[in-house]
Design an enzyme around this catalytic site. Structure first.
Site, PDB file in Angstrom:
ATOM      1  CG  HIS A  82      -5.512 -21.361  72.352  1.00 18.67           C
ATOM      2  ND1 HIS A  82      -6.265 -20.857  71.309  1.00 18.67           N
ATOM      3  CD2 HIS A  82      -4.204 -21.321  71.929  1.00 18.67           C
ATOM      4  CE1 HIS A  82      -5.462 -20.515  70.319  1.00 18.67           C
ATOM      5  NE2 HIS A  82      -4.212 -20.794  70.656  1.00 18.67           N
ATOM      6  CG  ASP A  89      -9.495 -20.400  71.880  1.00 16.88           C
ATOM      7  OD1 ASP A  89      -8.885 -19.771  72.766  1.00 16.88           O
ATOM      8  OD2 ASP A  89      -8.929 -20.871  70.877  1.00 16.88           O
ATOM      9  CB  SER A 105      -1.868 -21.875  68.425  1.00 16.48           C
ATOM     10  OG  SER A 105      -1.891 -20.606  68.996  1.00 16.48           O
TER      11      SER A 105
END
Length: 294
Positions: free
Chosen positions: A244, A214, A93
């Site tokens: 995620h 996602d 991320s």
């Protein structure tokens, strides 16, 4: 060490081997996110884990302290402190973009980037034909909800992000451990930021790993990143899962990809068999074959 770390905490190394795998978690998480992967990775590699400190106190005279550049500097400082060179760095991320920036600044530290659920820009740009997945109004509404009642926002956001009810308790605990004011400022950095330009300068071999369902980083973002990273060899892998956080929901699929990266760099496989390579070290030009068509 080139600089003092601001937000890296609780660094630890496990396992042993010629290569270090650095696991950098994303927003709202902690190093416990990697628990399902560490036992396997540490059998033949040294694994470096740490926590981003999202509970740190605020500095009144430093309103712009939360930037991707500064997180990248912290990652560099940590790797310098641990004397890590030629690492396989897995950035999840927000950490994916911090790792990209760090790799441009200090390429000798990075043999391979694994960019997991990464996004350089979350807001759509119709005039540029860019699909990030969110409209600006939606991002603004999310930030307002965080500022209004952070705990309530976490309890609404985490189940959507997790994608799997069994993963919710761990994530809720780590999200709620964030200091609300810090969490809000870092969220602004992530969701309002635009790191697309850095992709042009990345030269380290990359494997972009996305989840096919996602909500935060759709596969179209991986396609954009691959096109934009003209200076690097880039492969794309799509995990057949939801949410995620594939470390929690689809750990074996992610492990298969990571072991593939390491094997193609000449590291031992699960049976201890090493592919031939001149010095037994990491080959910074090796690449994972692209198995996904997006």
């Amino acid at each position: 060490m080139e600089g003092k770390m601001r937000w890296c905490a609780n660094a630890r190394e496990v396992g042993s081997g010629n290569t270090t795998v650095v696991l950098a978690h994303g927003y709202g998480a902690d190093q416990g996110l990697w628990d399902n992967l560490v036992p396997s990775l540490s059998q033949t590699n040294k694994v470096l884990l740490f926590d981003w400190d999202f509970a740190a106190g605020e500095e009144e005279d430093d309103g712009g302290r939360y930037t991707f550049d500064r997180f990248a500097d912290d990652l560099i400082a940590l790797m310098d402190e641990k004397e890590v060179r030629g690492a396989v760095v897995v950035g999840h991320s927000m950490s994916a973009m911090a790792a990209c920036i760090a790799s441009v600044r200090r390429p000798e530290l990075f043999a391979h980037l694994v960019l997991l659920c990464a996004s350089p820009r979350y807001i759509n740009s119709e005039e540029e034909g860019y699909v990030g997945g969110f409209e600006r109004a939606g991002i603004d509404g999310m930030l307002d909800a965080m500022a209004s009642d952070f705990d309530a926002w976490v309890r609404g956001f985490v189940p959507n992000a997790a994608g799997d009810p069994e993963s919710v308790p761990h994530l809720e605990k780590s999200f709620l451990a964030m200091r609300p004011a810090v969490a809000l400022e870092v969220a602004k950095m992530i969701f309002l930021g635009d790191q697309r330009d850095v992709l042009d300068d990345v030269t380290a071999p990359c494997t972009i790993v996305q989840v096919n369902n996602d909500f935060a980083a759709p596969p179209s973002v991986a396609e954009y990143m691959q096109r934009r990273m003209k200076g690097a060899e880039v492969a794309v892998e799509i995990i057949d899962s939801v949410g995620h956080f594939p470390q929690l929901v689809a750990p074996q699929q992610l492990l298969d990809i990571l072991h593939g990266v390491l094997l193609r760099h000449g590291h031992p496989d699960e049976h201890g068999v090493q592919e031939e390579e001149g010095d037994g070290g990491i080959d910074a030009t090796g690449m994972v074959g692209q198995r996904a068509n997006i």
